[in-house]
Design a protein around this motif. Sequence first.
Motif, PDB file in Angstrom:
ATOM      1  N   LEU A  45       0.849  -1.187   0.000  1.00 49.80           N
ATOM      2  CA  LEU A  45       0.000   0.000   0.000  1.00 49.80           C
ATOM      3  C   LEU A  45       0.885   1.237   0.000  1.00 49.80           C
ATOM      4  O   LEU A  45       1.668   1.449   0.926  1.00 49.80           O
ATOM      5  CB  LEU A  45      -0.904   0.010   1.239  1.00 49.80           C
ATOM      6  CG  LEU A  45      -1.660   1.322   1.513  1.00 49.80           C
ATOM      7  CD1 LEU A  45      -2.620   1.655   0.379  1.00 49.80           C
ATOM      8  CD2 LEU A  45      -2.395   1.257   2.846  1.00 49.80           C
ATOM      9  N   VAL A  46       0.779   2.042  -1.048  1.00 44.78           N
ATOM     10  CA  VAL A  46       1.498   3.310  -1.123  1.00 44.78           C
ATOM     11  C   VAL A  46       0.542   4.423  -0.719  1.00 44.78           C
ATOM     12  O   VAL A  46      -0.508   4.611  -1.349  1.00 44.78           O
ATOM     13  CB  VAL A  46       2.041   3.571  -2.543  1.00 44.78           C
ATOM     14  CG1 VAL A  46       2.669   4.965  -2.622  1.00 44.78           C
ATOM     15  CG2 VAL A  46       3.071   2.517  -2.918  1.00 44.78           C
ATOM     16  N   ILE A  47       0.883   5.125   0.354  1.00 46.91           N
ATOM     17  CA  ILE A  47       0.103   6.283   0.799  1.00 46.91           C
ATOM     18  C   ILE A  47       0.892   7.518   0.377  1.00 46.91           C
ATOM     19  O   ILE A  47       1.892   7.882   1.009  1.00 46.91           O
ATOM     20  CB  ILE A  47      -0.120   6.268   2.317  1.00 46.91           C
ATOM     21  CG1 ILE A  47      -0.845   4.983   2.736  1.00 46.91           C
ATOM     22  CG2 ILE A  47      -0.927   7.491   2.748  1.00 46.91           C
ATOM     23  CD1 ILE A  47      -1.011   4.832   4.246  1.00 46.91           C
ATOM     24  N   ALA A  48       0.483   8.127  -0.722  1.00 48.11           N
ATOM     25  CA  ALA A  48       1.206   9.266  -1.303  1.00 48.11           C
ATOM     26  C   ALA A  48       0.530  10.549  -0.850  1.00 48.11           C
ATOM     27  O   ALA A  48      -0.409  11.039  -1.487  1.00 48.11           O
ATOM     28  CB  ALA A  48       1.233   9.164  -2.820  1.00 48.11           C
ATOM     29  N   GLY A  49       0.993  11.074   0.266  1.00 50.32           N
ATOM     30  CA  GLY A  49       0.397  12.292   0.779  1.00 50.32           C
ATOM     31  C   GLY A  49       0.984  12.676   2.117  1.00 50.32           C
ATOM     32  O   GLY A  49       1.756  11.935   2.714  1.00 50.32           O
ATOM     33  N   ASP A  50       0.593  13.848   2.577  1.00 53.54           N
ATOM     34  CA  ASP A  50       1.111  14.407   3.817  1.00 53.54           C
ATOM     35  C   ASP A  50      -0.036  14.559   4.808  1.00 53.54           C
ATOM     36  O   ASP A  50      -1.200  14.344   4.479  1.00 53.54           O
ATOM     37  CB  ASP A  50       1.756  15.768   3.534  1.00 53.54           C
ATOM     38  CG  ASP A  50       2.776  16.167   4.577  1.00 53.54           C
ATOM     39  OD1 ASP A  50       2.929  15.430   5.571  1.00 53.54           O
ATOM     40  OD2 ASP A  50       3.419  17.220   4.397  1.00 53.54           O
ATOM     41  N   ALA A  51       0.307  14.940   6.036  1.00 49.10           N
ATOM     42  CA  ALA A  51      -0.682  15.216   7.074  1.00 49.10           C
ATOM     43  C   ALA A  51      -0.709  16.711   7.351  1.00 49.10           C
ATOM     44  O   ALA A  51       0.251  17.433   7.031  1.00 49.10           O
ATOM     45  CB  ALA A  51      -0.321  14.443   8.346  1.00 49.10           C
ATOM     46  N   PRO A  52      -1.788  17.221   7.939  1.00 49.89           N
ATOM     47  CA  PRO A  52      -1.856  18.660   8.217  1.00 49.89           C
ATOM     48  C   PRO A  52      -0.892  19.115   9.305  1.00 49.89           C
ATOM     49  O   PRO A  52      -0.689  20.311   9.482  1.00 49.89           O
ATOM     50  CB  PRO A  52      -3.316  18.865   8.638  1.00 49.89           C
ATOM     51  CG  PRO A  52      -3.785  17.532   9.094  1.00 49.89           C
ATOM     52  CD  PRO A  52      -3.045  16.534   8.263  1.00 49.89           C
ATOM     53  N   SER A  53      -0.325  18.171  10.056  1.00 45.37           N
ATOM     54  CA  SER A  53       0.617  18.533  11.117  1.00 45.37           C
ATOM     55  C   SER A  53       1.633  17.413  11.290  1.00 45.37           C
ATOM     56  O   SER A  53       1.386  16.258  10.920  1.00 45.37           O
ATOM     57  CB  SER A  53      -0.116  18.776  12.436  1.00 45.37           C
ATOM     58  OG  SER A  53      -0.642  17.558  12.933  1.00 45.37           O
ATOM     59  N   ASP A  54       2.775  17.765  11.895  1.00 49.59           N
ATOM     60  CA  ASP A  54       3.789  16.754  12.176  1.00 49.59           C
ATOM     61  C   ASP A  54       3.254  15.713  13.153  1.00 49.59           C
ATOM     62  O   ASP A  54       3.624  14.531  13.066  1.00 49.59           O
ATOM     63  CB  ASP A  54       5.040  17.418  12.756  1.00 49.59           C
ATOM     64  CG  ASP A  54       5.773  18.286  11.739  1.00 49.59           C
ATOM     65  OD1 ASP A  54       5.549  18.073  10.525  1.00 49.59           O
ATOM     66  OD2 ASP A  54       6.553  19.156  12.160  1.00 49.59           O
ATOM     67  N   ASP A  55       2.395  16.137  14.081  1.00 53.37           N
ATOM     68  CA  ASP A  55       1.830  15.205  15.060  1.00 53.37           C
ATOM     69  C   ASP A  55       1.016  14.107  14.385  1.00 53.37           C
ATOM     70  O   ASP A  55       1.101  12.933  14.754  1.00 53.37           O
ATOM     71  CB  ASP A  55       0.948  15.954  16.065  1.00 53.37           C
ATOM     72  CG  ASP A  55       1.760  16.798  17.034  1.00 53.37           C
ATOM     73  OD1 ASP A  55       2.980  16.593  17.090  1.00 53.37           O
ATOM     74  OD2 ASP A  55       1.175  17.658  17.714  1.00 53.37           O
ATOM     75  N   GLU A  56       0.228  14.495  13.374  1.00 49.40           N
ATOM     76  CA  GLU A  56      -0.614  13.501  12.710  1.00 49.40           C
ATOM     77  C   GLU A  56       0.224  12.563  11.845  1.00 49.40           C
ATOM     78  O   GLU A  56      -0.074  11.372  11.741  1.00 49.40           O
ATOM     79  CB  GLU A  56      -1.701  14.198  11.883  1.00 49.40           C
ATOM     80  CG  GLU A  56      -2.657  15.017  12.737  1.00 49.40           C
ATOM     81  CD  GLU A  56      -4.104  14.886  12.303  1.00 49.40           C
ATOM     82  OE1 GLU A  56      -4.634  13.764  12.333  1.00 49.40           O
ATOM     83  OE2 GLU A  56      -4.683  15.920  11.935  1.00 49.40           O
TER      84      GLU A  56
END
Length: 402
Positions: free
Chosen positions: A247-258
Amino acid sequence: MRSILFVVRDPLPPIRADVRTLFGTEMPRYGVATELVGQGGSGDASPWPAGGMHVVGSLRSRFASVCAPLWDLLGLVRALRHGRPDCIQVRDKIASGVLGRIVAALLRVPFLYWMSFPIVEGFEVRRDDIGRHGRGLKWLGHALRAWASRAAIYRFVLPGARHVFVQSDAMADWLAAKGFDRSTMTAVPMGVDAQLFDRANVEPVDDPRLDNRRVVLYLGRIARSRRSDFLLDVADRLRANNPDVLLVIAGDAPSDDEMAWMRREIARRGLDGHVLLTGWLPQRTALGYAVRAEVGLSPIPRGTLFDVSSPTKLVEYLALGIPSVANDIPDQKLVIDESGAGLCVTMEPVPFADAVLQLLNDGALAAEFALRGPPYVTSHRTYDILGNNVAKTYKKILTESR
């Protein structure tokens, strides 16, 4: 040339296609220019090709949530020095929506509102989340914000709008159920740039971690509110049935914590060898990962916040000829039903994983879906198609206002 004075919530210069492509490229073809007002912070240095851009303040400031309405007011004043617009439009802002309606009334031009997300309901979800841990001053602040926002939007901003652009037909029906006139709404679902998402123009990424793996893809943001750990539930079941799946999850989170939360979850479940979390990628690189995938995933939680949404990722998968599995929020179900290019199931690990395995194991079905996706998107969900519909609406509104 008609002119829209457009106050936006997203950082400027715009990087979202439903602003950048729709208003920067498509609307000028129909004689509609746009003066943008908002805050900086997108990190893009591109000029705005469709009119003026008035950037006041930055969304990266810690004071942005408080100062944004004042910054927008200053931006409006600056924009008005360049002439009187044919209408004023505000997107996904509440206090600035109040300002926009007042300024439009003073100028005697139509006021329009663009709702891509139920902001008030989002505030209420945040209030309730905080309330689960006690009702202190933090809860009170969020409760007051939710109350004031509801009053502003539903009693002043939307009632004063000549027209409301919404994200989906489901959102239009939802607002109509609240008593707003359905005939004054236009649904503008998310689309794609036809040239950018032409598979022939995308170079597959050269990443040896994908070699000899059955790649499935999630292209998009990671967030607790989106229940992104659901992807790991699916990956766990896929691994049990086919150890070659990645599974490739190509994306970021809104914060470093997430992002840290997601990485911890991957490690806790022992999925390091079966999940590749890329973090932020340039769009071209992300598409390079996408075209190496056999199946695209688009799970969106059911509920008020997302049932009225129009997710981009499913349409992007179909445009690239990627067979897809999506859950049954209204817009995704509509796209799957109309295109016949994917499977629609409930957002539960077992049916979702089973649908993915069905596509991985049935090459003929996957190939059929891959062929159906691009022509559907070309005829229904590209921004030239959507732009034509939106331009007709503006022409009608602005002609009637003269």
